[in-house]
Design a protein around this motif. Structure first.
Motif, mmCIF file in Angstrom:
data_model
loop_
_atom_site.group_PDB
_atom_site.id
_atom_site.type_symbol
_atom_site.label_atom_id
_atom_site.label_comp_id
_atom_site.label_asym_id
_atom_site.label_seq_id
_atom_site.Cartn_x
_atom_site.Cartn_y
_atom_site.Cartn_z
ATOM 1 N N SER A 171 0.850 -1.184 0.000
ATOM 2 C CA SER A 171 0.000 0.000 0.000
ATOM 3 C C SER A 171 0.885 1.232 0.000
ATOM 4 O O SER A 171 1.596 1.500 0.960
ATOM 5 C CB SER A 171 -0.909 0.000 1.232
ATOM 6 O OG SER A 171 -1.659 1.178 1.302
ATOM 7 N N GLN A 172 0.869 2.002 -1.073
ATOM 8 C CA GLN A 172 1.676 3.220 -1.165
ATOM 9 C C GLN A 172 1.098 4.284 -0.251
ATOM 10 O O GLN A 172 -0.107 4.407 -0.107
ATOM 11 C CB GLN A 172 1.708 3.722 -2.601
ATOM 12 C CG GLN A 172 2.552 4.971 -2.802
ATOM 13 C CD GLN A 172 2.638 5.352 -4.261
ATOM 14 O OE1 GLN A 172 2.858 4.518 -5.108
ATOM 15 N NE2 GLN A 172 2.440 6.606 -4.538
ATOM 16 N N GLY B 233 -14.104 16.541 19.438
ATOM 17 C CA GLY B 233 -13.215 15.801 18.553
ATOM 18 C C GLY B 233 -13.462 14.311 18.538
ATOM 19 O O GLY B 233 -14.328 13.768 19.246
ATOM 20 N N LYS B 234 -12.688 13.642 17.724
ATOM 21 C CA LYS B 234 -12.694 12.188 17.681
ATOM 22 C C LYS B 234 -11.331 11.708 17.215
ATOM 23 O O LYS B 234 -10.607 12.409 16.506
ATOM 24 C CB LYS B 234 -13.804 11.653 16.776
ATOM 25 C CG LYS B 234 -13.770 12.146 15.353
ATOM 26 C CD LYS B 234 -15.007 11.664 14.598
ATOM 27 C CE LYS B 234 -15.042 12.237 13.180
ATOM 28 N NZ LYS B 234 -16.256 11.808 12.453
ATOM 29 N N LEU B 235 -10.992 10.505 17.629
ATOM 30 C CA LEU B 235 -9.749 9.856 17.233
ATOM 31 C C LEU B 235 -10.119 8.587 16.481
ATOM 32 O O LEU B 235 -10.863 7.749 16.994
ATOM 33 C CB LEU B 235 -8.907 9.524 18.461
ATOM 34 C CG LEU B 235 -7.539 8.913 18.183
ATOM 35 C CD1 LEU B 235 -6.569 9.987 17.712
ATOM 36 C CD2 LEU B 235 -6.984 8.224 19.430
ATOM 37 N N ILE B 236 -9.621 8.469 15.266
ATOM 38 C CA ILE B 236 -9.964 7.331 14.419
ATOM 39 C C ILE B 236 -8.698 6.556 14.091
ATOM 40 O O ILE B 236 -7.692 7.139 13.674
ATOM 41 C CB ILE B 236 -10.662 7.787 13.126
ATOM 42 C CG1 ILE B 236 -12.007 8.443 13.456
ATOM 43 C CG2 ILE B 236 -10.871 6.614 12.173
ATOM 44 C CD1 ILE B 236 -12.733 8.998 12.256
ATOM 45 N N ILE B 237 -8.751 5.244 14.269
ATOM 46 C CA ILE B 237 -7.633 4.357 13.938
ATOM 47 C C ILE B 237 -8.006 3.553 12.703
ATOM 48 O O ILE B 237 -9.078 2.952 12.640
ATOM 49 C CB ILE B 237 -7.311 3.414 15.113
ATOM 50 C CG1 ILE B 237 -6.888 4.225 16.343
ATOM 51 C CG2 ILE B 237 -6.206 2.429 14.720
ATOM 52 C CD1 ILE B 237 -6.635 3.379 17.573
ATOM 53 N N PHE C 11 -4.900 -0.295 4.811
ATOM 54 C CA PHE C 11 -5.790 -0.270 3.662
ATOM 55 C C PHE C 11 -6.902 0.765 3.817
ATOM 56 O O PHE C 11 -7.811 0.832 2.994
ATOM 57 C CB PHE C 11 -6.394 -1.655 3.441
ATOM 58 C CG PHE C 11 -5.371 -2.730 3.217
ATOM 59 C CD1 PHE C 11 -4.655 -2.795 2.030
ATOM 60 C CD2 PHE C 11 -5.090 -3.655 4.209
ATOM 61 C CE1 PHE C 11 -3.694 -3.773 1.831
ATOM 62 C CE2 PHE C 11 -4.130 -4.640 4.017
ATOM 63 C CZ PHE C 11 -3.438 -4.693 2.827
ATOM 64 N N GLY C 12 -6.845 1.558 4.905
ATOM 65 C CA GLY C 12 -7.841 2.598 5.129
ATOM 66 C C GLY C 12 -9.095 2.131 5.836
ATOM 67 O O GLY C 12 -10.036 2.899 6.017
ATOM 68 N N SER D 52 -5.794 9.241 13.576
ATOM 69 C CA SER D 52 -6.043 10.614 13.122
ATOM 70 C C SER D 52 -6.899 11.353 14.133
ATOM 71 O O SER D 52 -7.867 10.799 14.661
ATOM 72 C CB SER D 52 -6.742 10.618 11.757
ATOM 73 O OG SER D 52 -6.000 9.889 10.801
ATOM 74 N N LEU D 53 -6.535 12.614 14.381
ATOM 75 C CA LEU D 53 -7.293 13.478 15.269
ATOM 76 C C LEU D 53 -8.195 14.382 14.442
ATOM 77 O O LEU D 53 -7.737 15.029 13.500
ATOM 78 C CB LEU D 53 -6.341 14.323 16.121
ATOM 79 C CG LEU D 53 -6.984 15.315 17.093
ATOM 80 C CD1 LEU D 53 -7.745 14.575 18.189
ATOM 81 C CD2 LEU D 53 -5.914 16.221 17.704
#
Length: 230
Positions: free
Chosen positions: A30-31, A177-181, A185-186, A214-215
């Motif tokens: 995955s680039q 806010g939210k934090l997403i992991i 591959f997204g 990501s915040l």
């Protein structure tokens, strides 16, 4: 606090250079595309899949590098992350399963273009493998951005790498806010709602691999970091 951010354009490009046709395993990568200030690290993340009904050993190799002064190349796999002095490491892949392995080109602050020759091969049969070229580009943009980021921060998780749990600290201007992991591959793995302007998130129960966290504030991404689960 006003900080000046020199945006660096970074890209990691796979130049297909199939030296041998591998049969016992396949790999897909995955680039990634990064922008950063100061020192930059370009990540190239691969999934190595065992096509056989037996456990195999796969050797990950850095065959050669041709990079500007100050750049260096490293690699990681299920066995851990290694210093630039280590140019090969063998890991096992269970029958009909896969493992994640990565290469990193570290540019420091030097601009330019560099290449690294990588390879995966079956440790029991070195002709059963594949070679490829990684190209890292680090070039300055045409402008300088200046902004106030004193109330919006996302820390690097600690410890990193980790196996059981890790802590991520954050600061927001507003408690919205939210934090997403996500994985390489997204795909979204976890999402945490952040109801305080500052705090920390403890992450656990993660499978081995490389992830991004990501915040977000007001549904806009503020910052993004990477973490490794062993």
């Amino acid at each position: 606090m006003k900080t000046k951010i020199f945006t660096l354009l970074t890209a990691l490009v796979l130049s297909a250079s199939f030296m041998n046709a591998q049969t016992s395993f396949t790999f897909s990568c995955s680039q990634t595309f990064d922008t950063c200030s100061g020192s930059c690290t370009l990540y190239y993340m691969c999934s190595v899949t065992n096509n056989t009904s037996n456990t195999i050993s796969v050797t990950q190799i850095i065959q050669s590098t041709n990079c500007p002064s100050g750049w260096y190349t490293t690699m990681c796999n299920v066995n851990g992350c290694f210093p630039s002095s280590v140019t090969s490491n063998t890991f096992t892949v269970a029958a009909n399963s896969f493992e994640t392995a990565t290469y990193q080109i570290h540019t420091n602050t030097n601009l330019g273009t560099g290449t690294a020759q990588g390879r995966f091969e079956n440790a029991a049969n070195t002709s059963d493998g594949i070679s490829f070229t990684l190209t890292g580009v680090n070039g300055s943009s045409t402008g300088v951005a200046s902004f106030d980021n004193s109330n919006l921060t996302l820390s690097q998780n600690f410890p990193n790498p980790f196996s059981e749990s890790t802590t991520i600290k954050y600061d927001l201007a507003q408690p919205d806010g939210k934090l997403i992991i996500t994985d390489v591959f997204g795909r979204r793995i976890h999402e945490y709602k952040l109801n305080n302007v500052s705090g920390e998130v403890i992450v656990n129960e993660m499978k081995s691999g490389i992830y991004f966290y990501s915040l977000y504030s007001n549904d806009k991404m503020i910052s993004k970091n990477k973490m490794l689960v062993q």
